[in-house]
Design an enzyme around this catalytic site. Structure first.
Site, PDB file in Angstrom:
ATOM      1  N   CYS A  85      17.294  57.461  44.334  1.00 58.50           N
ATOM      2  CA  CYS A  85      18.525  56.670  44.212  1.00 58.50           C
ATOM      3  C   CYS A  85      18.479  55.370  45.001  1.00 58.50           C
ATOM      4  O   CYS A  85      19.493  54.703  45.161  1.00 58.50           O
ATOM      5  CB  CYS A  85      19.747  57.496  44.591  1.00 58.50           C
ATOM      6  SG  CYS A  85      19.652  58.177  46.254  1.00 58.50           S
ATOM      7  N   HIS A 102      34.466  40.477  49.819  1.00 61.53           N
ATOM      8  CA  HIS A 102      35.410  40.777  48.746  1.00 61.53           C
ATOM      9  C   HIS A 102      35.394  39.731  47.646  1.00 61.53           C
ATOM     10  O   HIS A 102      35.681  40.031  46.494  1.00 61.53           O
ATOM     11  CB  HIS A 102      36.824  40.884  49.318  1.00 61.53           C
ATOM     12  CG  HIS A 102      37.066  42.180  50.001  1.00 61.53           C
ATOM     13  ND1 HIS A 102      37.244  42.288  51.342  1.00 61.53           N
ATOM     14  CD2 HIS A 102      37.149  43.417  49.491  1.00 61.53           C
ATOM     15  CE1 HIS A 102      37.416  43.555  51.653  1.00 61.53           C
ATOM     16  NE2 HIS A 102      37.372  44.261  50.545  1.00 61.53           N
TER      17      HIS A 102
HETATM   18  C1  PEP Z   1      18.652  54.530  50.339  1.00 57.55           C
HETATM   19  O1  PEP Z   1      18.511  54.430  51.561  1.00 57.55           O
HETATM   20  O2  PEP Z   1      17.737  54.339  49.512  1.00 57.55           O
HETATM   21  C2  PEP Z   1      19.978  54.868  49.788  1.00 57.55           C
HETATM   22  C3  PEP Z   1      20.147  55.087  48.510  1.00 57.55           C
HETATM   23  O3  PEP Z   1      21.014  54.930  50.661  1.00 57.55           O
HETATM   24  P1  PEP Z   1      21.792  53.647  51.226  1.00 57.55           P
HETATM   25  O4  PEP Z   1      21.274  52.436  50.483  1.00 57.55           O
HETATM   26  O5  PEP Z   1      23.226  53.913  50.995  1.00 57.55           O
HETATM   27  O6  PEP Z   1      21.404  53.645  52.662  1.00 57.55           O
END
Ligand code: PEP
Ligand code: MG
Length: 597
Positions: free
Chosen positions: A521, A205
């Site tokens: 992502c 945090h």
């Molecule tokens: C990933 O695994 O690339 C992803 C975006 O999910 P997380 O980082 O939340 O596991």
């Protein structure tokens, strides 16, 4: 008289909040109060219990006053969200009511005849040991909160002065053994220009608070207090995690130049906000945000993200002992969707497990949920389908307020997608029967491609899914057998490994062949060095931390697709890691140098 010139020293730590700080050390005593283990005379227990109760009331007042001060500061500082500290200070207030800490301390007074201060200290230590034995990162973070509350009680009982942090000289760089989130929340960003502490990690945090305040911060910097004295000139680099004490004029100049360049770049990047992310040859690229906490929404809007490509819903489940209700989940999701004002929000169902296991939740789901190869992500949700059902209901209700897509994490087989779709359909029918408003067409249901088995069977999954999102973080971990949470193998973690890149290429090409959207992502989507490669591989939607959007947009504006494709082709044919790295960093290989001559 010979004047001693201080020599420059450097301490390395973890850069947890980006930026350059140039200032003077303000060393704070962590404010930890230690008391001897005093025993009380028989018959004094009631008086000691009363002292404990008085201290609890005073500590509660102190925390409430702190919350009031922070709220009024937040009204004057739009970048400081009240949710961060409200959540934290609420937890402190909760602990200052009927918590194990208070009950345990009272027991120790009555049973062991300890003084109130010794009882609080012993109970904090006992809870700390019990939590440590559970070896869980969530509980480890809670130990700090319990210590903070215990310390406030000890300050009240011993009349020790709390560390004065709200009023430090302008240009201070706070140096501490450990800064609690509440300490950090007191800092005035007009006076403080950076934070460095011996303890603390990037997910705590304190780090979150430093980022919310926009203060460069280095945590986990061992040995800092052995070297630094208050008033020492300090340079702090919150990107690489470096603290330079008594810098030479040359180091100072280099930091001043970097700070100047950074300020100019930030100003320039702010101008890009309204500009669409389009390549030089006119191809539009969707730059979306990954969101982990609702407090990030201001930033999402500020950088002009064209949607949320990954809403990690774990935040709803992690810091609590019970499951969030459907209504609670709905309210949070609705506010995020409304805030997005019509741009799509991709809500990922619960991806609890692996390094994201909250202790209380693991307590409910069992030990397997703590393993990255265990009951993680969609596996957990299907094993406890009532949890998925509640989450689907909340998402469907929230989807009545704006465009939503639903994304399943850790998918490995088509059956998992089918099973989830069945649960989604049943949830929708039930809501409709009850007359609850939900969209007439169900939100698209897609899968994260983050398990090698899923990437390599992308065709089967593409038939069952409405979209893909590549999770390169986990895909790298599982392909290379490198635990992403283990710092001892962190140097081997390489998303550029051809094994990983080929899976990404294959999954993206398969999605195109089946006509379903495919975004990415993982962290590489927010790294501008990867932008050419990803556009060259055919990605047109990249989702990343909001702070990365301006820099990636700048890169998109410089690129054109045929060149990006050429680069991607060269990279996908290159097996030498060093050359691959050169291509990524846009450094010409010796052959290209020769060709250019
Ligand atoms: C990933 O695994 O690339 C992803 C975006 O999910 P997380 O980082 O939340 O596991
Ligand atoms: Mg993942």
């Amino acid at each position: 008289m010979v004047q001693q010139v201080a020599t420059e020293r450097t301490v390395e730590g973890l850069g947890v909040s980006s930026g350059i700080g140039i200032g003077f050390a303000y060393v704070v005593d962590s404010g930890r109060v230690r008391v001897p283990e005093l025993r009380i005379a028989p018959g004094r227990a009631d008086a000691e219990l009363q002292r404990l109760r008085d201290a609890v009331i005073k500590a509660r007042r102190q925390v409430s006053r702190l919350r009031g001060r922070l709220r009024s500061r937040a009204r004057a500082m739009p970048q400081l969200s009240t949710e961060d500290f409200d959540y934290l200070l609420d937890a402190y207030l909760h602990m200052l009511r009927d918590s194990r800490l208070i009950r345990g301390a009272a027991d120790r007074i009555s049973r062991d005849r300890l003084s109130a201060e010794a009882a609080v200290q012993a109970e904090v230590a006992a809870i700390g040991t019990a939590f440590k034995e559970m070896n869980d990162s969530y509980l480890a973070a809670r130990i700090d909160d319990i210590r903070e509350v215990g310390n406030r009680l000890l300050q009240q009982l011993t009349k020790a002065n709390p560390t004065p942090l709200s009023n430090v000289p302008r240009g201070s760089i706070i140096i501490a053994d450990e800064l609690t989130p509440a300490d950090t929340a007191q800092l005035d960003p007009d006076s403080v220009v950076g934070i460095a502490a011996q303890l603390g990690g990037p997910q705590g945090h304190t780090a979150i608070m430093a980022r919310a305040l926009g203060l460069p911060a280095v945590l986990g910097a061992p040995g800092l207090l052995d070297i630094v004295r208050s008033g020492d000139p300090i340079l702090l680099d919150g990107d690489v995690g470096q603290v330079i004490i008594n810098p030479t004029p040359r180091s100072l100049l280099s930091f001043q130049q970097r700070q100047g360049a950074r300020r100019r770049e930030e100003k320039e990047l702010r101008r890009l906000k309204g500009q669409p992310a389009v390549t030089r040859d006119g191809v539009a690229i969707g730059l979306q945000a990954n969101v982990e906490l609702p407090i990030e929404m201001d930033h999402v809007v500020e950088v002009g993200a064209c949607g949320i490509g990954l809403l990690r819903t774990e935040f709803l489940f992690l810091s609590r002992p019970q499951m969030p209700s459907e209504d609670e989940q709905y309210e949070v999701l609705r506010s995020i969707i409304v805030r997005c004002g019509g741009v799509p929000v991709t809500v990922r169902t619960l991806d609890l497990g692996g390094d994201k296991g909250g202790a209380a939740m693991i307590g409910q789901f069992g030990e397997s949920a703590a393993s990255p190869l265990g009951l993680r992500g969609i596996r957990l949700s299907l094993a406890r389908s009532e949890v998925l059902d509640v989450q689907f209901c909340a998402i469907l209700r929230a989807a009545a307020h704006g465009p939503v897509r639903i994304m399943l994490p850790m998918v490995t087989t088509v059956e998992e997608v089918r099973a989830a779709r069945d649960i989604l359909g049943r949830a929708a029918r039930r809501l409709l029967r009850r007359g609850v408003p939900i969209p007439s067409a169900l939100p698209p249901l897609g899968a994260m491609i983050e398990v090698p088995g899923a990437a390599l069977t992308a065709e089967a999954l593409a038939r069952a899914c409405d979209f893909f999102a590549i999770g390169s973080n986990d895909l790298t971990m599982y392909t290379l057998a490198i635990d992403r949470a283990d710092e001892r193998v962190a140097h081997l973690y390489n998303p550029l490994h051809l094994g990983v890149m080929r899976m990404i290429e294959y999954a993206a090409a398969t999605a195109r062949a089946f006509g379903i959207p495919c975004s990415i992502c993982g962290e590489i989507a927010g790294d501008p060095r990867f932008t050419a490669l990803l556009l060259g591989l055919g990605f047109r939607e990249l989702s990343m931390a909001p702070a990365s959007i301006p820099r990636v947009k700048k890169r998109v504006l410089e690129l054109d697709i045929p060149k990006a494709q050429e680069r991607a082709k060269a990279m996908m044919n290159e097996s030498d890691p060093l050359r691959l790295q050169m291509l990524l960093d846009d450094i010409r290989t010796p052959e290209a140098e020769r060709d250019a001559c």
